[in-house]
Write an enzyme that holds these catalytic residues in place. Sequence first.
Site, PDB file in Angstrom:
ATOM      1  NE  ARG A 151      93.554  65.742  33.848  1.00  0.00           N
ATOM      2  CZ  ARG A 151      93.491  64.718  34.620  1.00  0.00           C
ATOM      3  NH1 ARG A 151      93.606  64.913  35.907  1.00  0.00           N
ATOM      4  NH2 ARG A 151      93.403  63.560  34.268  1.00  0.00           N
ATOM      5  CG  ASP A 152      98.987  66.750  26.766  1.00  0.00           C
ATOM      6  OD1 ASP A 152      99.575  67.538  27.195  1.00  0.00           O
ATOM      7  OD2 ASP A 152      99.038  65.793  26.116  1.00  0.00           O
TER       8      ASP A 152
END
Length: 412
Positions: free
Chosen positions: A101-102
């Site tokens: 997610r990053d």
Amino acid sequence: MFFTSTVCSLLTANFLHFYFNLQIKREIATMKLIKHPNVVRLHEVMGSKSKIFIVLEYATGGELFDKIVNHGRMKEDEARRYFQQLINAVDFCHSRGVYHRDLKPENLLLDACGNLKVSDFGLSALSQQVRDDGLLHTACGTPNYVAPEVLNDRGYDGDSADLWSCGVILFVLLAGYLPFDDDNIMNLYKKIGTGDFTFPSWFSHGTKRFILRILDPNPMTRITIPGILKDQWFRKGYKPPIFNEKYETNLDDVDAAFNDSQESHVVEKQEQPAALNAFELIALSKGLNLENLFDIEQELKRETRFTSTCSAKELISKIEEAAKPLGFDIHKNNYKMRLENIKAGRKGNLNVATEIFQMAPSLHMVEVRKAKGDTLEFQKFYKKLSNSLKDVVWHSEDDAQVHTSKLSDQRM
């Protein structure tokens, strides 16, 4: 007014402390679940009363981002090699129920040989965080790399969202700049939502076609990892990752993944129980008082421990003999055991994890921990187990004198 503001400040501070502890615990749990050639390796975790020490693989090549800043855009073959390694890592993470997610060049490191290493799982999510609709709902990440469905705040699939970020990274490697960029954040979100970007003139036709399949604003039609692995552009010079290790992982409980290295670490041959270092002893004690390590009658919660002068092998045998009559299946791995109750209780089958640590050449500590199930049932189980293990629990001379005195008083 002063009292109210003080209470609010304390509540805020306590919440932030809890939140950051949870984030650190989640990140460590995630990294313990993942051992892959293209993911930064977590070697060891040590703790004191106020600090957590995390020993990570040292990536001497720095960030992939710095390589782009210092040398500009890459040639197609070089960018493809890094992208292949990135997809290998992301594919493995997803197979373990982990969504990063990053993903961005700043979180991609390089080792001494120039191999890519995914790092920084601070915003990652585990499969248990998926809601009943099968989607994640926490909007997070770096705006320029975030998928449009994450910005829509209607839920998103972790696999597909990570792949969008991978597509943005590939564009950056080949172009030397971002596909979606704007000083106005709302304009940036509009560009991302509609897939509004332009290819530079030096992109080949195959490259454009491939990136368009990844940077598809519709997650339902966006290419998947199996599709990427079959794509002609991707497969040029592709070398699948080589694994020499076997994995045993159970994601039923994040705490079990964080606490029980049997479930989250590679299974390794081990001839001696793990030795406790000074950090770990302090972390297990209440302040600097180590009495609770040696007290079989300590307060029982989700875990407890006792010490013994018996050998580690003898302790394994004794615990096995005591647990089997209580209806538990035994799973052994070196000096760790998982006891699984055959019958389901109030919260499913009770699972108990035990591990033996060496405190001194002739002294061992046994940790008994609830990995799954009802805490009350765990407490009842431990009382029965401890009664069966009275002959192996170590008592100091003072304890023995107190015990003898109690027996004399009872006889009188």
